[in-house]
Each structure stands twice: as structure tokens, then as C-alpha cells.
Write an enzyme that holds these catalytic residues in place. Structure first.
Site, short mmCIF file in Angstrom:
data_model
loop_
_atom_site.label_atom_id
_atom_site.label_comp_id
_atom_site.label_asym_id
_atom_site.label_seq_id
_atom_site.Cartn_x
_atom_site.Cartn_y
_atom_site.Cartn_z
N ASP A 247 36.74 45.96 31.81
CA ASP A 247 37.88 45.07 32.01
C ASP A 247 39.12 45.81 31.47
OD1 ASP A 247 39.52 43.01 32.70
OD2 ASP A 247 38.33 41.44 31.78
C1 BGC Z 1 41.01 40.10 33.44
C2 BGC Z 1 40.13 40.36 34.64
C3 BGC Z 1 40.95 40.97 35.76
C4 BGC Z 1 41.64 42.23 35.23
C5 BGC Z 1 42.44 42.96 36.29
C6 BGC Z 1 41.86 41.30 33.06
O1 BGC Z 1 42.80 40.97 32.10
O2 BGC Z 1 40.19 39.72 32.36
O3 BGC Z 1 39.52 39.18 35.06
O4 BGC Z 1 40.13 41.26 36.84
O5 BGC Z 1 42.50 41.85 34.18
O6 BGC Z 1 43.57 42.28 36.65
#
Ligand code: BGC
Length: 700
Positions: free
Chosen positions: A227
């Protein structure tokens, strides 16, 4: 091995980056891909990935709202439309579905989830994947999907985002894992671990989770992406002393792509030279990424479906808007409808009041390319269909850029100014019914949108009480990403509807339900608490040694509170229609089910009201004794049945021995002989039950 970057292309990126985050639009993605392929040494196309969560340009209701449709088919259709709109804008992969099971609506990301039930979550996770990917991700208008956040992220302690989680293997296997497994079994092409530490080890560097479960047990062979900046966060978690250690831990755990942080790029070469990361590990990661790019067909056509002309034609087209309208209507949950105040009649005069009455803030923070100005408000949805008088009144919506002071000032200042009140009073005096649109701004849920007070703003509640005192029926429509504490609102309202964050066509979809053009059929997939003190709250809990005999506060020395009931305000599976249904007792084809066998369970359902309606008939099971304590109820099936007034139908379910298994750590899926209860009814509180016994074949 990949670096996933969120910025514009430059020389540094050409040499280090294999995929791009959040860059969309046919023209931009084509230009970047072209330049990249020209400049880069290996000529391996970039992968464009972004968060297409519940629509790309046409925005459907937030996932929790969509889930209340109890329709995996609808979710699959919305995901297919989202994929089509995204693919023509150059997107190759979406970070969806979010398969996190949730039990605590303080956590802002409940809005992105499909709820508290592993069976429904699994159906939905598969439906999202099928919708995005079809049978072949390289086919036109298909994109790859990435299931997230593996695993347990939804159990963030105290509902605080990013917080630690401590979940037993029994709970993980039977509640938190199934929807991830379902997405993977449906062919999902990528997995993203959660930000959370799971049982002491952050998911990004948790070998048990990634190696033992995902790779070994589930045989997942596609890429895993961290993530956003999760590798950096391994030091903050206290797992690693430096970014170098963090890169080592993440790579060796099996992270193939690093999102936004740059430790793989900065430390990878050194780690390999020092033998801390093997070339075999790096080759395996590279192979997985290349295979995905190949499966998407990028080596033949690096632009895939990106096409500026198609964008114009496809985005927000009539058919997509129609599906958004249908899904907004199907996600509405009718929570209360006293004296049949709904549906509205054509000749009634309606006063429409409240901060969400003519408000285009109907999208959540994952609105992707959706635009507020393209949303249909409730006023716009109602205007040409009934006699509606809109009393604009005063701003009761706090600044969405929320600060501690703002929230608490609102709590102190509960009065509206005199001019507003006059305008409301004028509208109310001349109307037959009031529609009051209340809620919380979209920015109060979503990532980092946790709340300790899940109440309606006090000014809104004051207004509701004032209008209710007028004696006119008040129909309250709640716009929110999460379940709010609605006891007081429910008591002051004649009718109450949960409309979630309903998306581009929200106003039309809700108006369809209010006027009866669409019949309400939404059912909750998350329990609504009476008070925040009940959280975490979920229907499929394990029993205790001292269960309450009844839902009361006076019974001491049983599990519960001395100052609040155990029951939720509105339980899982709950939702009204405009009619009434009667269930007969359950008829079982046999009282004994053999290993490998099945029995049939049937009820007669009758529409006893004056409206047609769709009933969501729900099947729950309880395993009365086993090696592990089993939930008091577990959803195992449901059917949506449309009946005209007076009509009856037999609804039957096949119960297979397979449905009675559960996952015992160290043993896998296990069938334990013994007695079971089976419930068929209107929601998770149903007491319509029958009993049967499971016997192993040799005992029969
Ligand atoms: C979130 C994810 C997301 C990623 C990309 C993160 O902060 O937890 O769910 O896919 O950002 O935008």
C-alpha cells in the site's frame, strides 16, 4: 521488481519506474507510454493503475451502499461499466475490490467495504473481479483488479485508521480471509496488503500472511503491491530500524511492487550485492509483473483501450447513468415508514428541507473522475414529479475540511438564525409532508476519516425535532458513508431512509424510491449501533457463556451493558418494503443430513400488504456444538422474491453438508457431526427456525 510512482514522467522515472499511480486520461496515458517506450532501455510498457472503486466517471453508490442491494449481479454490472470507462482513459488495473470485513463504523473506511458478513463479502468480491476482468483481462474494456487490504485492516483497534489489529487465526480464516480467497479464486490479478500490523507484524512484512497463506496455501502467483508508502512505515511500526531494513523485509516477504515510497529502488541493488535479497527473489517478482503486463496484452498494444474519442462517447453515457440511477435506488434502505407515509402521492405538497436537499456532495473520496457538478441532487430528482417546495434555509452542513474546533463549535451552537426558521415554518405550514435531507459530509468517512462521535451534527437534529413538533409527517433521508447513531432521528421521524453516498444519479434514484417508481428493497449489510459504546457490533458474533435471555438491561451477570441494550438499532439484513410479508414455518425434507449429502428447506412467503414488493429471504445457520464456539447465526444464502399483493410462493433452499464446514486452524475445512439450527426469515433477528443433525456417513 517494480516501483509504482505517482508523478509525471521524467528521466528518473524512465529508469526506475514500471507503473504509474493515479495518472488517467487517454491523451496523457498515451503520451506518457509513448515517451517512456522511446526512452527506456528495456521497452517494457508501463502499467497504469488507479483507484476505480465504485465507478470511473459515472459514479455508483459507495460500496457499502451498493452492498445493501444484496445483488452481486448489480455489483458486477457496475464494475463492468467502471472498467469500460476507465479502460478508454488508459487505466490497466484498479485497486479494487476492497474485501475488508468491518465491525466498527467509527472506522471511516467502512464506506469502502461491503459489510460485516464473510459470505456476502465473498459474493461481492467475486462480482467486482468478474465485472472488471471478465474472462480475459486483455479483452476490450477490461481491466485487471487488485484485492485489498490483506488482511484484517478493517479490524483497526478503536476504529482508528491504520491502527494495529490482533485477530486469532480462527477469526481470520472464517471471517476475514474468505472474501480475499473468493476474489483470488475468481482470477483477481493482484493483492495489496493492509497498512495494519496483524498480530504484531505489519502485513507488508508478514511472512505468515504473504508466504504461508497467500503463496503456499492459496497458490496465488500474481504480483503483490505494497500500500502507499507502507514500506517506509515499517520503521514507524517499529519493525525495522532503517529504510534499508524495511526494503529487505518487504522484498523478502514477497512485495513485488512498492507504491510511492522508493526503498526498493534506493536499497535493492545494495541488498542484492550483500546477499540480503537473493536474485531468485528478484527474478520471481520480475516474472510475476511481466506476466501480468503480458496477460493485459501490453506487449502487443501498450495503449490497450486508451482512446480520446471513445472517452467522449462512453463516459457518463445514457446507459451508464441509467445503471447509476438503478443502483442508487437499490442501495436505499427504508428503516422506518410509519402510517405508510411513503410512497409519496402525486397530489401531496412536499416541503423539502435540509443541508442535503439540493447538495451535489454525493460522491465519496474515491470519486475517481466523477464530478460533483454532474450529480443529480434530491431536489432535482423530485422537482418535476411532485409538488415540492424547497426551503433553502441556513447552512447546517459543517465545513467538510473538518477541524476539532469546527465539530465542537457546531455542537455548542445548535440554533438556526431567525430568517431560516421563518422560511422553514412558511414551507411547513403549507405542506402535507416534509422531506428532510440530513447527513454527514463525504469527507467525514473514507481513508483517515475515523470518528469517535458517529452522530448527526446537533444543528441537524435540532432542526429535525423542531419540524417534527410541527405535527406534519417528517421523512428523513440520511446521506452518509457510514452508519450513524440514529436513535433520536428515528424517534423524531415518521419515515427514515438511509441513502448512503449515492453517486452521480443519487437524487433520481432516491426520488424513485420516495415516489414508488422503484420499490425499496435495500437491506443493511452492516449493523447500525444505538450508540458508539456498542462497537464493535456485528450479528455473527460468537455466543458467550452467559448470554442474555432477553434484550434487556436489567438482567445482571449475563453478557451485556447495564445502561444499553445489546441489540443494534437496526440489525444486519434489515430493511423495509412498502408492503408486508408473512413467512410460514420451515419445512425440511429430512431431519438428518449426511456427509456429502443435501436436504431441502422450504417456506411459503405471502405478500400480505397492498403494494407489490421484493422480499430478501435470508437463510442463516447455527452450529450448536463443535471444536470451536460457532457464531450465533451465519448467513448462508438468500433469495430475492418479487410478489404482488396477495400472492404466495414457496421459497426453497438446498442445504449441503459442505455449507456446514468451517476452517479449523491446522486442519483446514472441517465437517463436525452434530445438531444445527436453520433460520429462514426477514433479517438476522429472525426466530423462524428448524433443527437438523449432520451425521458422518459411517454413522448413518
Ligand atoms: C489506500 C489504498 C489505495 C492507495 C492508492 C492508499 O492510501 O490505502 O486503498 O489503493 O492509497 O491510492
Amino acid at each position: 521488481m517494480g516501483l509504482h510512482y505517482g508523478f509525471h514522467i521524467n528521466r528518473f522515472l524512465t529508469e526506475t519506474t514500471g507503473s504509474i499511480l493515479g495518472m488517467v486520461g487517454a491523451r496523457q496515458t498515451i503520451a506518457i507510454q509513448k515517451q517512456y517506450l522511446k526512452d527506456s532501455k528495456h521497452k517494457i510498457p508501463l502499467l497504469f493503475m488507479t483507484d476505480v472503486i465504485h465507478g470511473y466517471r459515472t459514479i455508483f453508490p459507495s460500496p457499502l451502499g451498493l452492498a445493501c442491494s444484496w445483488s452481486p449481479e448489480l455489483i458486477e454490472q457496475t464494475a463492468a461499466v467502471a472498467a469500460k470507462e476507465a479502460s478508454v482513459s488508459g487505466v490497466h488495473l484498479t485497486f479494487s475490490p476492497m474485501a475488508d470485513l468491518v465491525r466498527d463504523c467509527r472506522w471511516g473506511r467502512v464506506v469502502e467495504s461491503t459489510g460485516e458478513d464473510p459470505y456476502l463479502n465473498s459474493l461481492y468480491a467475486s462480482a467486482f473481479v468478474r465485472g472488471y476482468q471478465g474472462d480475459d483481462v486483455s479483452a476490450p474494456y477490461k481491466i485487471a483488479s487488485c484485492v485489498k487490504h490483506f488482511a484484517g485492516y478493517g479490524a483497526a483497534e478503536s476504529g482508528k485508521d491504520y491502527n494495529t489489529t490482533d485477530i486469532s487465526e480462527y477469526q481470520l480464516r472464517n471471517f476475514y480471509f474468505p472474501a480475499f480467497k473468493a476474489a483470488i479464486d475468481s482470477g483477481c490479478k493482484m493483492v495489496m496488503p493492509g497498512f495494519n500490523a496483524l498480530n504484531g507484524i505489519p502485513c507488508t512484512a508478514n511472512p505468515w500472511l504473504i508466504q504461508d497463506i497467500l503463496r503456499e496455501e492459496w497458490k496465488f502467483t500474481d504480483p503483490v503491491i505494497t500500500d502507499c508508502t507502507a514500506t517506509y512505515e515499517l520503521t514507524a511500526h517499529g519493525l525495522c530500524a532503517s529504510n534499508k531494513e524495511a526494503a529487505q523485509a518487504a522484498i523478502n516477504t514477497g512485495m513485488d511492487i512498492e507504491m510511492v515510497s522508493t526503498t526498493f529502488f534506493e536499497e535493492g541493488e545494495n541488498l542484492a550485492a550483500e546477499g540480503k535479497v537473493s536474485m531468485q527473489t528478484i527474478d520471481a517478482a520480475v516474472e510475476r509483473i511481466l506476466r501480468l503486463k503480458d496477460e493485459l496484452g501490453l506487449f502487443e498494444n501498450p495503449y490497450k483501450d486508451a482512446d480520446p474519442v471513445a472517452e467522449e462517447k462512453i463516459h457518463l453515457c445514457k446507459e451508464h447513468r441509467a445503471l447509476a440511477r438503478e443502483s442508487a435506488a437499490k442501495s436505499v434502505v427504508l428503516l422506518k415508514n410509519e402510517h405508510h407515509v411513503l410512497p409519496l402521492h402525486k397530489n401531496e405538497k412536499i416541503a423539502l428541507i435540509g443541508p442535503y436537499a439540493d447538495n451535489k456532495n454525493l460522491l465519496d473520496i474515491w470519486k475517481c473522475q466523477g464530478k460533483e457538478e454532474e450529480c443529480v441532487t434530491l431536489l432535482e430528482g423530485l422537482r418535476d414529479r411532485i409538488q415540492v417546495f424547497y426551503a433553502e434555509g441556513c447552512a447546517l452542513e459543517e465545513n467538510p475540511a473538518i477541524s476539532y474546533e469546527e465539530v465542537h463549535t457546531v455542537d455548542r451552537d445548535t440554533s438556526c438564525d431567525a430568517a431560516c426558521l421563518n422560511s422553514y415554518d412558511a414551507a411547513v405550514s403549507d405542506c402535507d409532508k416534509i422531506i428532510l435531507a440530513l447527513g454527514e459530509p463525504a469527507s467525514w468517512s473514507g481513508e483517515a476519516g475515523s470518528r469517535a462521535h458517529i452522530t448527526l451534527p446537533k444543528k441537524q437534529l435540532e432542526l429535525l425535532k423542531r419540524l417534527s413538533a410541527s405535527g406534519k409527517p417528517v421523512i428523513t433521508v440520511i446521506f452518509s458513508g457510514r452508519p450513524l447513531e440514529l436513535s433520536e432521528a428515528a424517534a423524531a421521524s415518521t419515515a427514515l431512509l438511509q441513502a448512503w453516498l449515492p453517486g452521480t444519479e443519487g437524487g433520481n434514484g432516491i426520488a424513485d424510491v420516495l415516489t414508488g417508481t422503484s420499490l425499496p428493497e435495500g437491506r443493511l449489510t452492516i449493523s447500525f449501533p444505538r450508540t458508539v459504546g456498542q462497537l464493535p457490533l456485528y450479528y455473527n458474533a460468537l455466543p458467550t457463556g452467559r448470554p442474555k435471555k432477553s434484550d434487556s438491561i436489567t438482567e445482571r451477570f449475563s453478557s451485556g451493558y447495564i445502561d444499553e441494550l445489546n441489540s443494534p438499532l437496526y440489525p444486519f439484513g434489515y430493511g423495509l418494503t412498502y408492503t408486508t410479508f408473512q413467512y410460514s414455518g420451515i419445512r425440511l425434507s429430512d431431519k438428518v443430513i449426511k456427509e456429502g449429502g443435501t436436504i431441502e428447506a422450504a417456506i411459503t412467503l405471502t405478500n400480505t400488504g397492498t403494494f407489490p414488493g421484493t422480499e430478501t429471504v435470508q437463510l442463516y445457520l447455527r452450529d450448536l456444538a463443535g471444536a470451536y464456539s460457532r457464531p450465533v447465526k451465519m448467513l448462508k444464502g438468500f433469495q430475492k422474491v418479487f410478489l404482488s399483493p396477495g400472492e404466495s410462493r414457496t421459497v426453497d433452499f438446498t442445504i449441503s453438508a459442505e455449507m456446514l464446514q468451517y476452517d479449523i486452524p491446522g486442519h483446514g475445512m472441517t465437517l463436525e457431526p452434530g445438531d444445527f439450527q436453520l433460520f429462514i426469515g426477514v433479517d438476522s433477528t429472525t426466530a423462524n427456525l428448524a433443527e437438523f443433525t449432520l451425521v458422518k456417513t459411517r454413522e448413518s
